[in-house]
Design a protein around this motif. Structure first.
Motif, PDB file in Angstrom:
ATOM      1  N   GLU A   1      -2.325  -5.683   7.639  1.00 58.78           N
ATOM      2  CA  GLU A   1      -2.211  -6.611   8.767  1.00 58.78           C
ATOM      3  C   GLU A   1      -3.545  -6.924   9.432  1.00 58.78           C
ATOM      4  N   SER A   2      -4.531  -6.042   9.261  1.00 63.16           N
ATOM      5  CA  SER A   2      -5.780  -6.276   9.985  1.00 63.16           C
ATOM      6  C   SER A   2      -6.830  -7.028   9.166  1.00 63.16           C
ATOM      7  N   HIS A   3      -6.531  -7.336   7.911  1.00 61.33           N
ATOM      8  CA  HIS A   3      -7.492  -8.088   7.099  1.00 61.33           C
ATOM      9  C   HIS A   3      -6.820  -9.317   6.487  1.00 61.33           C
ATOM     10  N   PRO A   4      -7.536 -10.443   6.444  1.00 62.19           N
ATOM     11  CA  PRO A   4      -6.945 -11.616   5.789  1.00 62.19           C
ATOM     12  C   PRO A   4      -6.716 -11.366   4.287  1.00 62.19           C
ATOM     13  N   VAL A   5      -7.626 -10.591   3.672  1.00 62.84           N
ATOM     14  CA  VAL A   5      -7.498 -10.295   2.245  1.00 62.84           C
ATOM     15  C   VAL A   5      -7.808  -8.814   2.030  1.00 62.84           C
ATOM     16  N   VAL A   6      -6.905  -8.103   1.382  1.00 62.73           N
ATOM     17  CA  VAL A   6      -7.192  -6.704   1.049  1.00 62.73           C
ATOM     18  C   VAL A   6      -6.649  -6.385  -0.336  1.00 62.73           C
ATOM     19  N   ILE A   7      -7.452  -5.634  -1.089  1.00 62.87           N
ATOM     20  CA  ILE A   7      -7.014  -5.182  -2.408  1.00 62.87           C
ATOM     21  C   ILE A   7      -6.943  -3.656  -2.391  1.00 62.87           C
TER      22      ILE A   7
END
Lengths: 109, 105
Positions: free
Chosen positions: A12-18
């Protein structure tokens, strides 16, 4: 904070996360490597979590979005998929569009 | 019981595919000879019509949940509708090379 909470926070805190095996600089798995490379080529910053460095996250992640494999890519809080889906969306140009939109949305928020 | 045969049988029963190819790619990875750990599935079926990729993969993962829960380690997945399959003339990308995985330490 338990592992599912920590995953939720990252998503929820990053626009994009892998969530990947290894890091974008030193990937430990071919599927993670290719997915991270596609994200890099989209030109925006993205967050990553090395699931091999956090055993609780490694075990909890498959339950989080009911997705059994790694890597997992989330854009704007939503599971996009794993390596094959990410590459397919990258090749069609859709991935960059999704990432640009999610990043712009966070910046303007 | 041969895992590859199980995967093929389950996918045929669930999706009635116009094309199904299950390749055991374990030999390219950091596992003992003869392993059945890494598979690549290419499947074209009417069942994927109108469904986004994430939904298609969820359907396949659900059918193979037992295998994914422990018997297999990796599943490369290419899910196509019959139209997409013929448009691409049956071509799907190669799987990535192994980088050592969890065992590379």
């Amino acid at each position: 904070m338990d592992a599912l909470e920590r995953i939720k926070q990252q998503v929820e805190s990053h626009p994009v996360v892998i969530f990947m095996k290894g890091t974008p600089q030193f990937p430990m798995c071919g599927f993670s490597s290719r997915a991270a490379e596609a994200l890099k080529q989209c030109g925006q910053e993205f967050a990553y979590v090395n699931v091999l460095a956090d055993q609780e996250v490694f075990q909890a992640l498959p339950q989080y979005a009911n997705w059994p494999t790694f890597p997992q890519i989330y854009i704007d809080g939503e599971l996009v998929g794993g390596c094959d889906i990410t590459l397919e969306l990258f090749q069609s140009g859709e991935l960059k569009k999704m990432i640009d939109e999610a990043t712009a949305k966070r910046k303007s928020a | 019981m041969n895992i590859q045969t199980d995967i093929e049988r389950k996918l045929r029963e669930a999706f009635d595919p116009v094309h199904l190819e299950v390749v055991n790619e374990s030999a390219n990875h950091n596992v003992p000879p003869g392993s059945e750990s890494h598979f690549k599935v290419t499947i074209a079926s009417q069942a994927f019509e109108g469904e986004r990729l994430v939904g298609r993969h969820r359907k396949v993962n659900a059918v193979l949940s037992e295998e994914l829960a422990g018997r297999i380690h990796a599943l490369a997945l290419h899910t196509l509708t019959p139209d997409e399959w013929f448009e691409r003339a049956g071509r799907v990308p190669d799987s990535p090379p192994c980088l050592g995985g969890s065992k590379a330490g």
